[in-house]
Design a protein around this motif. Structure first.
Motif, PDB file in Angstrom:
ATOM      1  N   ASN A 172      -5.136   5.084  -4.448  1.00  0.00           N
ATOM      2  CA  ASN A 172      -6.179   4.672  -3.504  1.00  0.00           C
ATOM      3  C   ASN A 172      -6.107   3.163  -3.306  1.00  0.00           C
ATOM      4  O   ASN A 172      -6.964   2.414  -3.768  1.00  0.00           O
ATOM      5  CB  ASN A 172      -7.555   5.100  -4.027  1.00  0.00           C
ATOM      6  CG  ASN A 172      -8.652   4.860  -2.999  1.00  0.00           C
ATOM      7  OD1 ASN A 172      -8.376   4.540  -1.844  1.00  0.00           O
ATOM      8  ND2 ASN A 172      -9.893   5.010  -3.423  1.00  0.00           N
ATOM      9  N   SER A 173      -5.067   2.714  -2.623  1.00  0.00           N
ATOM     10  CA  SER A 173      -4.860   1.279  -2.462  1.00  0.00           C
ATOM     11  C   SER A 173      -5.844   0.628  -1.490  1.00  0.00           C
ATOM     12  O   SER A 173      -5.922  -0.594  -1.407  1.00  0.00           O
ATOM     13  CB  SER A 173      -3.429   1.002  -1.990  1.00  0.00           C
ATOM     14  OG  SER A 173      -3.189   1.641  -0.752  1.00  0.00           O
ATOM     15  N   TRP A 174      -6.627   1.435  -0.749  1.00  0.00           N
ATOM     16  CA  TRP A 174      -7.614   0.866   0.175  1.00  0.00           C
ATOM     17  C   TRP A 174      -8.857   0.409  -0.566  1.00  0.00           C
ATOM     18  O   TRP A 174      -9.639  -0.383  -0.038  1.00  0.00           O
ATOM     19  CB  TRP A 174      -7.995   1.895   1.245  1.00  0.00           C
ATOM     20  CG  TRP A 174      -6.848   2.212   2.153  1.00  0.00           C
ATOM     21  CD1 TRP A 174      -6.066   3.328   2.146  1.00  0.00           C
ATOM     22  CD2 TRP A 174      -6.323   1.380   3.187  1.00  0.00           C
ATOM     23  NE1 TRP A 174      -5.095   3.257   3.111  1.00  0.00           N
ATOM     24  CE2 TRP A 174      -5.226   2.072   3.770  1.00  0.00           C
ATOM     25  CE3 TRP A 174      -6.657   0.127   3.693  1.00  0.00           C
ATOM     26  CZ2 TRP A 174      -4.479   1.537   4.818  1.00  0.00           C
ATOM     27  CZ3 TRP A 174      -5.919  -0.387   4.735  1.00  0.00           C
ATOM     28  CH2 TRP A 174      -4.845   0.317   5.288  1.00  0.00           C
ATOM     29  N   ASN A 175      -9.076   0.891  -1.770  1.00  0.00           N
ATOM     30  CA  ASN A 175     -10.257   0.532  -2.556  1.00  0.00           C
ATOM     31  C   ASN A 175      -9.898  -0.559  -3.564  1.00  0.00           C
ATOM     32  O   ASN A 175      -9.872  -0.338  -4.767  1.00  0.00           O
ATOM     33  CB  ASN A 175     -10.802   1.782  -3.268  1.00  0.00           C
ATOM     34  CG  ASN A 175     -12.126   1.544  -3.939  1.00  0.00           C
ATOM     35  OD1 ASN A 175     -12.816   0.575  -3.639  1.00  0.00           O
ATOM     36  ND2 ASN A 175     -12.474   2.421  -4.870  1.00  0.00           N
ATOM     37  N   GLN A 176      -9.597  -1.759  -3.053  1.00  0.00           N
ATOM     38  CA  GLN A 176      -9.101  -2.833  -3.903  1.00  0.00           C
ATOM     39  C   GLN A 176     -10.229  -3.721  -4.424  1.00  0.00           C
ATOM     40  O   GLN A 176     -11.238  -3.939  -3.754  1.00  0.00           O
ATOM     41  CB  GLN A 176      -8.109  -3.711  -3.127  1.00  0.00           C
ATOM     42  CG  GLN A 176      -6.836  -3.006  -2.774  1.00  0.00           C
ATOM     43  CD  GLN A 176      -5.816  -3.954  -2.173  1.00  0.00           C
ATOM     44  OE1 GLN A 176      -6.062  -5.141  -2.013  1.00  0.00           O
ATOM     45  NE2 GLN A 176      -4.657  -3.420  -1.837  1.00  0.00           N
ATOM     46  N   SER A 177     -10.015  -4.219  -5.616  1.00  0.00           N
ATOM     47  CA  SER A 177     -10.891  -5.228  -6.202  1.00  0.00           C
ATOM     48  C   SER A 177     -10.030  -6.465  -6.442  1.00  0.00           C
ATOM     49  O   SER A 177      -9.032  -6.405  -7.176  1.00  0.00           O
ATOM     50  CB  SER A 177     -11.465  -4.705  -7.524  1.00  0.00           C
ATOM     51  OG  SER A 177     -12.166  -5.741  -8.173  1.00  0.00           O
ATOM     52  N   CYS A 178     -10.383  -7.581  -5.803  1.00  0.00           N
ATOM     53  CA  CYS A 178      -9.524  -8.767  -5.840  1.00  0.00           C
ATOM     54  C   CYS A 178     -10.227  -9.948  -6.495  1.00  0.00           C
ATOM     55  O   CYS A 178     -11.455 -10.047  -6.487  1.00  0.00           O
ATOM     56  CB  CYS A 178      -9.092  -9.156  -4.425  1.00  0.00           C
ATOM     57  SG  CYS A 178      -8.059  -7.915  -3.627  1.00  0.00           S
ATOM     58  N   THR A 185      -0.743   0.015  -9.044  1.00  0.00           N
ATOM     59  CA  THR A 185      -2.195  -0.198  -9.196  1.00  0.00           C
ATOM     60  C   THR A 185      -2.597  -1.669  -9.264  1.00  0.00           C
ATOM     61  O   THR A 185      -3.779  -1.974  -9.413  1.00  0.00           O
ATOM     62  CB  THR A 185      -2.715   0.488 -10.471  1.00  0.00           C
ATOM     63  OG1 THR A 185      -2.027  -0.059 -11.601  1.00  0.00           O
ATOM     64  CG2 THR A 185      -2.528   1.985 -10.401  1.00  0.00           C
ATOM     65  N   CYS A 244      -5.068  -8.527  -7.121  1.00  0.00           N
ATOM     66  CA  CYS A 244      -5.862  -7.358  -6.750  1.00  0.00           C
ATOM     67  C   CYS A 244      -5.488  -6.171  -7.639  1.00  0.00           C
ATOM     68  O   CYS A 244      -4.351  -6.057  -8.084  1.00  0.00           O
ATOM     69  CB  CYS A 244      -5.621  -6.972  -5.288  1.00  0.00           C
ATOM     70  SG  CYS A 244      -6.262  -8.148  -4.085  1.00  0.00           S
ATOM     71  N   SER A 245      -6.469  -5.297  -7.852  1.00  0.00           N
ATOM     72  CA  SER A 245      -6.205  -4.036  -8.550  1.00  0.00           C
ATOM     73  C   SER A 245      -6.923  -2.922  -7.791  1.00  0.00           C
ATOM     74  O   SER A 245      -7.879  -3.166  -7.065  1.00  0.00           O
ATOM     75  CB  SER A 245      -6.678  -4.104  -9.997  1.00  0.00           C
ATOM     76  OG  SER A 245      -8.082  -4.297 -10.040  1.00  0.00           O
ATOM     77  N   TRP A 246      -6.460  -1.681  -7.976  1.00  0.00           N
ATOM     78  CA  TRP A 246      -7.041  -0.538  -7.288  1.00  0.00           C
ATOM     79  C   TRP A 246      -6.732   0.725  -8.082  1.00  0.00           C
ATOM     80  O   TRP A 246      -5.801   0.742  -8.900  1.00  0.00           O
ATOM     81  CB  TRP A 246      -6.493  -0.426  -5.857  1.00  0.00           C
ATOM     82  CG  TRP A 246      -4.998  -0.339  -5.774  1.00  0.00           C
ATOM     83  CD1 TRP A 246      -4.232   0.782  -5.799  1.00  0.00           C
ATOM     84  CD2 TRP A 246      -4.087  -1.441  -5.678  1.00  0.00           C
ATOM     85  NE1 TRP A 246      -2.901   0.461  -5.715  1.00  0.00           N
ATOM     86  CE2 TRP A 246      -2.784  -0.900  -5.636  1.00  0.00           C
ATOM     87  CE3 TRP A 246      -4.235  -2.831  -5.608  1.00  0.00           C
ATOM     88  CZ2 TRP A 246      -1.641  -1.702  -5.540  1.00  0.00           C
ATOM     89  CZ3 TRP A 246      -3.120  -3.628  -5.523  1.00  0.00           C
ATOM     90  CH2 TRP A 246      -1.833  -3.058  -5.478  1.00  0.00           C
ATOM     91  N   PRO A 247      -7.514   1.773  -7.860  1.00  0.00           N
ATOM     92  CA  PRO A 247      -7.238   3.041  -8.563  1.00  0.00           C
ATOM     93  C   PRO A 247      -5.909   3.648  -8.117  1.00  0.00           C
ATOM     94  O   PRO A 247      -5.445   3.391  -7.003  1.00  0.00           O
ATOM     95  CB  PRO A 247      -8.414   3.940  -8.145  1.00  0.00           C
ATOM     96  CG  PRO A 247      -9.446   3.028  -7.584  1.00  0.00           C
ATOM     97  CD  PRO A 247      -8.721   1.828  -7.057  1.00  0.00           C
TER      98      PRO A 247
END
Length: 200
Positions: free
Chosen positions: A46-52, A31, A40-43
């Motif tokens: 769901n690695s395509w929905n990243q917050s960096c 995650t 970066c982190s993500w749910p």
């Protein structure tokens, strides 16, 4: 022709180095991932929905070893970029302006860039003992990544360092001695006189 090939290789290495520096995938979990300058982190799942995010200054970087690594890696990249631009301009210059076209203008500069990159790569895993890395990797320590696995960004940086250290070696081995001759034109006899160039 040879100068253009070396210039293209130098530019390629500069791009590979930049890609690895901006990559957040040096160490990663399911995650979260982080690199030298970004993270970066993500749910879960769901690695395509990243917050960096980005470390915008040295003060934002969480550990002293991390800061040293970032400075040396950026310094190595700047030297490599300068060398690539210098090499490209040297390769495209007229032949009469730059007579030694086989070995490059400053092969030592690329060797220095490679050494700086290698030092940065060796120092960066020390920062796995920082609170930031321990929270991300769970029980990480110096040169031990804990729950994190090695990412493609770090592997790419290692690949770049190997290539950057090998290219100056190949370039120095490529230099060959060529006997030069000075051509004198005589207007009185309308003939060409070949004179061997004296070593200085």
């Amino acid at each position: 022709m040879v100068g253009s090939v070396w210039a293209a290789l130098g530019l390629s290495l500069t791009c590979i180095s930049a890609l690895s520096l901006i990559s957040p995938a040096w160490f990663q979990t399911t995650t979260f991932s982080f690199g030298v300058l970004t993270y970066c982190s993500w749910p879960q799942g769901n690695s395509w929905n990243q917050s960096c995010g980005t470390f915008r200054s040295l003060d934002d970087i969480p550990d002293f070893a991390w800061k040293v690594s970032a400075v040396t890696l950026l310094g190595g990249w700047l030297l490599l970029a300068f060398n690539a631009i210098l090499f490209l301009s040297w390769a495209l210059a007229p032949k009469g302006l730059c007579p030694r076209r086989g070995s490059g203008p400053m092969p030592g500069l690329q060797a220095t860039a490679a050494i700086a990159t290698i030092v940065g790569l060796l120092v960066f895993p020390i920062s796995l003992a920082s609170p930031f890395a321990k929270e991300a990797c769970l029980a990480s320590s110096v040169y031990h990544s804990g729950q994190c696995r090695l990412g493609w960004g770090y592997v790419t940086a290692i690949f770049h360092a190997v290539l950057a250290s090998l290219l100056p070696t190949f370039r120095w081995l490529h230099v060959t001695e060529v006997q030069r001759r000075t051509i004198l034109f005589s207007s009185d006899t309308d003939s060409i006189i070949l004179v061997p160039e004296m070593s200085k």
